[in-house]
Design an enzyme around this catalytic site. Structure first.
Site, PDB file in Angstrom:
ATOM      1  N   PHE A 154     -58.262  49.867  24.284  1.00  0.00           N
ATOM      2  CA  PHE A 154     -58.041  50.029  22.850  1.00  0.00           C
ATOM      3  C   PHE A 154     -56.971  49.057  22.375  1.00  0.00           C
ATOM      4  O   PHE A 154     -55.876  48.998  22.938  1.00  0.00           O
ATOM      5  CB  PHE A 154     -57.658  51.474  22.536  1.00  0.00           C
ATOM      6  CG  PHE A 154     -58.748  52.446  22.883  1.00  0.00           C
ATOM      7  CD1 PHE A 154     -59.942  52.446  22.182  1.00  0.00           C
ATOM      8  CD2 PHE A 154     -58.600  53.341  23.934  1.00  0.00           C
ATOM      9  CE1 PHE A 154     -60.967  53.323  22.513  1.00  0.00           C
ATOM     10  CE2 PHE A 154     -59.614  54.220  24.272  1.00  0.00           C
ATOM     11  CZ  PHE A 154     -60.802  54.211  23.555  1.00  0.00           C
ATOM     12  N   GLU A 155     -57.287  48.320  21.311  1.00  0.00           N
ATOM     13  CA  GLU A 155     -56.412  47.270  20.814  1.00  0.00           C
ATOM     14  C   GLU A 155     -55.975  47.536  19.381  1.00  0.00           C
ATOM     15  O   GLU A 155     -55.574  46.631  18.650  1.00  0.00           O
ATOM     16  CB  GLU A 155     -57.119  45.925  20.952  1.00  0.00           C
ATOM     17  CG  GLU A 155     -57.507  45.651  22.403  1.00  0.00           C
ATOM     18  CD  GLU A 155     -58.241  44.339  22.581  1.00  0.00           C
ATOM     19  OE1 GLU A 155     -58.059  43.443  21.744  1.00  0.00           O
ATOM     20  OE2 GLU A 155     -58.981  44.217  23.569  1.00  0.00           O
ATOM     21  N   ALA A 156     -56.069  48.810  18.983  1.00  0.00           N
ATOM     22  CA  ALA A 156     -55.587  49.268  17.685  1.00  0.00           C
ATOM     23  C   ALA A 156     -55.236  50.745  17.853  1.00  0.00           C
ATOM     24  O   ALA A 156     -55.544  51.362  18.880  1.00  0.00           O
ATOM     25  CB  ALA A 156     -56.644  49.072  16.605  1.00  0.00           C
TER      26      ALA A 156
END
EC number: 3.2.1.14
Length: 330
Positions: A154-156
């Site tokens: 996950f990058e948010a």
């Protein structure tokens, strides 16, 4: 690579790698993972970009899957029977196949509640996990092929990921047919902003694929010949593994761009990466190397074989390589 069918060509190249069961050797430290793989032990397929997409089912995007995959009617869930056959072939050759969830285009933001998170985990399990006769109506992208676990990338900001990940672990533990793995791919700054809730929330991960690129703590800031590292922070992640992680035996993988174009910053040549590997081997949590991604590694000569050689020389084992074809966020 022009088609996901070519997963088999990677396996043919790397079939000489000897592994423990299912490729990922959690106690070992010579694993190579690649987003897909060759001289490689773990192959995460990237990405499932939505857990509950159109039609109420997951959405997967392998970027260059091409004609072999067609969406199920009324959904964005691709039916990829060829990938299913390739998965089974790879598993027979000792490779661990994970499905990576998230990536740069994931935008669901997690779940509204813990109950929704548990339901999301159950949906993924039904879609990609063991085939159950009681769930004959479930749409399965890979038909009867069963992946070996999930990788969380996950990058948010995401919500309620602790109950989601814990439910996956509960489902793993209840299934006795084989071993399943739970991994994550945080960025190298510690604590990772988007994965902190899971990492410090009692979730038992088998391995962490740390992205040592696109950040100040990246591989490009490793100081050759120095016994201490001020910026490259593997030592900090080793401390996490031993003192914070719910699983004290979690393995920490060095995540590396597989070529100059694979990341905005952090790429280093194979010879320098070998030096990083030798330094990181001094930490007991070291588990191997992750590369982003297979298409980049394929175009970079003997990069992967040089890394695998360095790992094997010291009885380190996992190389993890991801397959996505293209990912703008890495």
């Amino acid at each position: 690579m022009s088609s996901v069918k070519n997963i088999l060509s990677f396996v043919a190249l790397f079939a000489g790698v000897k592994t423990a069961y299912a490729g990922l050797n959690s106690p070992g430290h010579n694993n190579v993972a690649i987003y897909w793989g060759a001289d490689v032990d773990v192959i995460p397929l990237a990405f499932a970009v939505s857990i509950k997409g159109p039609g109420g089912v997951p959405q997967i995007n392998f970027s260059n899957q091409g004609d072999p995959c067609k969406p199920f009617p009324g959904t964005d869930l691709l039916h990829c029977p060829q990938i299913g056959e390739d998965i089974k072939t790879c598993q027979k050759k000792g490779k661990t196949i994970l499905l990576s969830i998230g990536g740069a285009t994931y935008s669901e933001g997690g779940f509204r509640s813990a109950e929704d998170a548990v339901a999301g985990a159950n949906l993924l399990w039904d879609t990609f996990g063991p085939v159950k006769s009681s769930n004959s109506s479930v749409l399965r992208p890979f038909d009867d092929a069963v992946i070996d676990g999930f990788d969380l990338d996950f990058e948010a900001t995401v919500l309620n990921m602790v109950p989601f990940a814990k439910q996956l672990r509960t489902l793993y533990d209840a299934e006795k047919s084989k071993t399943f793995y739970l991994t994550a791919a945080p960025q190298c700054p510690y604590p990772d902003l988007y994965n902190k809730e899971m990492l410090e929330g009692g979730v038992k991960f088998d391995a962490l694929f740390i992205q040592f690129y696109n950040n100040f703590c990246g591989l490009n800031n490793f100081v050759l010949g120095s016994q201490s590292q001020d910026k490259f922070n593997f030592a900090e992640w080793d401390n996490f593994a031993k003192k914070v992680s719910a699983n004290p035996d979690v393995k920490i993988m060095v995540g590396a761009p597989a070529n100059k174009g694979a990341a905005s910053s952090g790429y280093i040549d194979a010879q320098t990466l070998v030096s990083v590997i030798n330094w990181s081997k001094t930490f007991s949590s070291f588990g191997g190397v992750m590369m982003w991604d297979a298409s980049q590694a394929w175009a970079n000569g003997n990069f992967t074989s040089a890394v695998k050689g360095a790992l094997s020389a010291g009885n380190s084992r996992v190389v993890r390589m991801s397959y996505a074809g293209y990912h703008s966020g890495y």
